[in-house]
Design a protein around this motif. Structure first.
Motif, short mmCIF file in Angstrom:
data_model
loop_
_atom_site.label_atom_id
_atom_site.label_comp_id
_atom_site.label_asym_id
_atom_site.label_seq_id
_atom_site.Cartn_x
_atom_site.Cartn_y
_atom_site.Cartn_z
N GLN A 45 0.41 10.76 -1.59
CA GLN A 45 -0.47 10.94 -0.43
C GLN A 45 0.03 10.06 0.70
OE1 GLN A 45 -4.69 10.79 -1.33
NE2 GLN A 45 -4.36 11.54 -3.41
N HIS A 46 0.63 10.68 1.72
CA HIS A 46 1.39 9.93 2.70
C HIS A 46 0.80 9.93 4.11
CE1 HIS A 46 4.60 9.87 -0.32
NE2 HIS A 46 4.36 11.17 -0.49
N CYS A 87 0.97 8.12 -5.62
CA CYS A 87 -0.08 9.15 -5.61
C CYS A 87 0.32 10.38 -4.83
CB CYS A 87 -1.37 8.57 -5.03
SG CYS A 87 -2.11 7.23 -5.98
N THR A 120 -8.48 6.60 -5.75
CA THR A 120 -7.34 6.78 -4.85
C THR A 120 -7.81 6.99 -3.43
OG1 THR A 120 -5.95 7.72 -6.60
CG2 THR A 120 -5.37 8.26 -4.33
N ALA A 134 0.64 4.80 -2.17
CA ALA A 134 0.70 6.11 -1.53
C ALA A 134 1.83 6.95 -2.11
CB ALA A 134 0.88 5.94 -0.02
N LEU A 159 -6.78 4.39 -0.52
CA LEU A 159 -5.85 4.88 0.51
C LEU A 159 -6.55 5.25 1.81
CD1 LEU A 159 -3.32 7.03 -1.56
CD2 LEU A 159 -3.05 4.70 -0.68
N VAL A 164 -1.00 6.45 5.64
CA VAL A 164 -0.28 5.21 5.89
C VAL A 164 0.28 5.16 7.32
CG1 VAL A 164 0.25 4.76 3.47
CG2 VAL A 164 1.86 6.10 4.86
N LYS A 210 0.85 -1.20 0.00
CA LYS A 210 0.00 0.00 0.00
C LYS A 210 0.88 1.24 0.00
CE LYS A 210 -4.00 2.08 2.35
NZ LYS A 210 -4.97 1.93 3.47
N LEU A 211 2.08 1.11 0.58
CA LEU A 211 3.03 2.23 0.57
C LEU A 211 3.35 2.66 -0.85
CD1 LEU A 211 5.64 1.23 3.30
CD2 LEU A 211 3.90 3.01 3.45
N ASP A 226 -2.43 3.55 9.13
CA ASP A 226 -2.39 2.13 8.76
C ASP A 226 -1.40 1.37 9.64
OD1 ASP A 226 -4.21 1.87 6.50
OD2 ASP A 226 -2.77 3.03 5.34
#
Length: 341
Positions: free
Chosen positions: A77-78, A75, A211, A72, A215, A81, A68-69, A84
């Protein structure tokens, strides 16, 4: 003046690391609990055990966010996570009936981007606040040549505390107990290698709506579940993480004479899972062993307390569904059912 080689010339920027510590310090301090004895920047984290436990047992867990990182990163978009990371660890220790207490993180990258790392670690701090645990410390590792440009990896470590006499280990589960499922926020942090393969095979670049769905941060179930444990009898729990339904629900069963019957029509499957299944041509069994399919956490409670437990969970903001019951292991599945042993 020396023209000798420096650590910075080799790719490690100590000043950037120091700047990151200064930026994240307020977010880390906001997670501190009364038991916290140390502060950010020390060699180790110090904490007293929480008060109120007669025979406290430490419960530990570790996990990461997986690929999934990569989505992210692609995209840009951090923030999500970080939550998460906390969720994948805190939900695991919660299964034993433990209160998430301390959290540590490990952030590794080839070249430290302070803005990206700040977003990630502030997300970790936000997740810690949701879980009720202190972000006690962490490690940032800059390793030039080890990661591709822009990539980073995360690992998390959670310590929980449980009362020994109230540890939940599945030994109290019996035939007829009800199974309650708590809604997920999406795929959480599992199955993203398959998700990214579906996107790749379809030649798709995730648009803004897709997205946002993919995410969405993993739900942290600690506060509502701990509130329920204080008031109700719970015989077993399962975090629906890697391995999906097929591998995680049986982990709550301490007796091989028992099985869990799951009714697959007992909750609405979110659209993202239907889209993934259709777009990837994924068989149902593969869906159920890879994804949570809309249920992120399962609780086993006495049948006569199921409705009250659902009301208590919903009062705390959860969407709860009665998704099945405990049956003898010899039970055969009917149409639309899973029998998990």
């Amino acid at each position: 003046m020396s023209n000798g080689l420096t650590y910075r010339a080799a790719g490690v920027n100590i000043d950037a690391g120091n700047e990151l510590v200064q930026r994240i310090a307020p977010a880390c301090r906001a997670t501190h609990r009364p038991e916290t004895l140390s502060h950010l920047g020390g060699f180790a984290a110090l904490s007293e055990l929480p008060a109120g436990y007669r025979h406290p047992v430490l419960v530990s867990g570790t996990d990461g966010v997986g690929t999934k990182l990569k989505l992210a990163i692609d995209c840009g978009q951090h923030g999500g996570v970080g939550q998460d990371l906390v969720a994948m660890c805190a939900n695991d220790v919660l299964v034993c009936g433990a209160e998430p207490f301390l959290f540590l993180d490990y952030y590794a990258t080839g070249k430290l981007d302070v803005d990206v790392a700040e977003a990630v670690i502030k997300g970790i701090a936000a997740g810690c606040k949701l879980a009720g645990c202190a972000l006690a410390g962490g490690e940032t590792a800059e390793m030039p040549g080890f990661y591709q440009d822009g990539d980073y990896d995360l690992a998390g470590f959670c310590v929980g505390v449980a009362e020994r006499e109230r540890i939940i280990d599945g030994t109290g589960i019996g035939v007829g107990d009800a199974l309650l499922g708590l809604a997920s926020s999406g795929p959480h942090a599992n199955g993203y290698s398959l998700i990214r393969r579906v996107l790749q095979d379809k030649g798709l670049a995730a648009d803004a709506a897709l997205t946002k769905t993919l995410l969405a941060p993993t739900r942290i179930y600690a506060r509502p579940v701990l509130s329920l444990l204080a008031e109700a009898e719970v015989h077993g729990m399962a975090h629906i993480t890697g391995g999906g339904f097929l591998e995680n629900v049986p982990r709550m069963l301490a007796n091989d004479r028992l099985a869990a019957r799951i009714r697959l029509d007992a909750w609405p499957r979110p659209d993202i899972f239907n889209w993934l299944q259709q777009a990837g041509g994924i068989e149902e069994t593969e869906m159920l062993r890879t994804f949570n399919c809309g249920i992120g956490f399962v609780l086993c409670v006495p049948a006569d307390e199921a409705e009250k437990a659902m009301q208590q969970l919903e009062a705390k903001g959860e969407r709860a569904f009665r998704i099945g019951e405990i049956v003898p292991s010899s039970t055969q599945p009917q149409s639309g059912e899973l029998i998990l042993r």
